[in-house]
Write an enzyme that holds these catalytic residues in place. Structure first.
Site: not given
Ligand code: MRU
Length: 356
Positions: A53-55, A90, A202, A242, A252-253
């Site tokens: 996971r993670g963008a 995704r 996270q 993201d 973002n999250k």
């Molecule tokens: O765990 P996810 O894949 O749903 O979340 C995405 C992320 O990691 C974040 O939103 C993050 O802040 C992006 S920066 C690496």
């Protein structure tokens, strides 16, 4: 960065030259488990199930996934089918599609027999560049922390962070964590408020990373940030993203927007860290970003190990649930974008992030 005392990236090519290794992030932070992915379907599954996971990291895994598909069948049809399949895993982080488009564009003009090796090489370049960009983000963001430290000698710089913008979400270093690691390494007294980031927690990954690196931090509920800011206990917010759209809106999250509103109300600077691959000039604004809706069970249950270390899932409600995974923070609430090209202010400066 380090995991269990070992320096590693979050993704690596295995000795066979065609499989990749990743950490299973569903098991972290309780146990460190590695997954080996050898086929496109495994890469797609790892992204969809959030084993990875993670963008930026899902972009890198998808890039290798496309290379794996081409290893089996390097025809035009197979290339387009694999691209489509991986892109559908995704919807929100633009890095996923960006990485797939980049690998596909690189191999399309080539004769079929050369495509698999070229795709693997391009995926490796994406990984190397991600690490380099995150180091550059670190260098760009470090002066922001130094400046605050200089204003309050002997006291910690309190930084609030949401989700996991750390090395586990990227290839290495992380985006928003990179300046913090550098500040800590040069002896600045930093302390990080880590939002738990329900429902997938996270924040527990961020806390795990910071602990491995020895950075002082406290794990707080997602609702604590407002009070902490009101009490003057937050010097800056820095988090990842993201997707940043052409007008500078930040996806973002879920929960990021509320932090931005609180930061604005309390005059706390709100920074967003991003590599070039997260900038999406083709999408005009936040309202045009597809927001992932995840399974309601993530909200209605809590999962974790019991005191014996056995994983348990506890139900917290039987009511209907909505589970949007991301939100949009309007550009007007962003103090600055911390990028490999420095701290940029506003949509016009962001346009300098030209993507390959
Ligand atoms: O765990 P996810 O894949 O749903 O979340 C995405 C992320 O990691 C974040 O939103 C993050 O802040 C992006 S920066 C690496």
């Amino acid at each position: 960065m380090k995991i269990d005392g070992i320096t590693t990236r979050s993704i690596w090519l295995e000795a066979d030259g065609h499989s990749i290794g990743i950490f299973d992030q569903r098991a972290l932070p309780w146990s460190i488990e590695r997954l080996i992915l050898s086929e496109m379907e495994q890469a797609a599954d790892a992204i969809a199930t959030m084993a990875t996971r993670g963008a930026p990291l899902i972009g890198a895994v998808a890039a290798y996934g496309l290379a794996m598909a081409l290893r089996q069948d390097s025809s035009d049809q197979a290339l387009e089918a694999a691209h489509k399949h991986l892109a559908a895993t995704r919807p929100t982080a633009v890095n996923l599609r960006w990485a797939l488009d980049r690998v596909a564009a690189h191999v399309r003009p080539l004769p079929q027999h050369r495509r698999p090796a070229a795709a693997y090489a391009e995926a490796a370049r994406i990984c190397d560049e991600d690490e380099a960009m995150n180091r550059a983000i670190g260098a760009a963001g470090l002066p922001l922390i130094r400046e605050i430290a200089a204003r309050k000698p002997g006291q910690p710089v309190n930084i609030l962070m949401h989700c996991n913008p750390g090395w586990l979400a990227t290839v290495d270093w992380g985006t928003a964590t990179a300046p913090i690691y550098l500040a800590h390494d040069e002896g600045l007294p930093v302390h990080v408020w880590v939002d738990e980031t329900r429902p997938r927690n996270q924040g527990a990954l961020t806390a795990f990373e910071l602990a491995e690196h020895g950075v002082p931090h406290s794990y707080v509920t997602d609702n604590a940030g407002g009070l902490l800011m009101q009490q003057g206990l937050v010097d800056m917010v820095i988090l990842g993203t993201d997707r940043v759209t052409a007008n500078g809106d930040v996806c973002n999250k879920i929960g990021t927007y509320l932090k931005a509103l609180a930061a604005h109300a309390h005059d706390v600077p709100f920074y967003v860290a991003l590599p070039d691959s997260t900038y999406d000039p083709a999408t005009p604004d936040g309202a045009s970003v597809p927001i992932e809706e995840r399974n309601g069970k993530e909200v209605s249950t809590v999962t974790g190990p019991d005191t014996e270390g056995v994983m348990r899932q506890i139900t917290v409600t039987r009511s209907p649930v909505r589970n949007p995974a991301f939100d949009i923070t309007p550009a007007a609430l962003v103090t600055g974008y911390v990028t490999p090209r420095g701290v940029l202010r506003g949509a016009e400066e962001l346009a300098s992030l030209i993507k390959e």
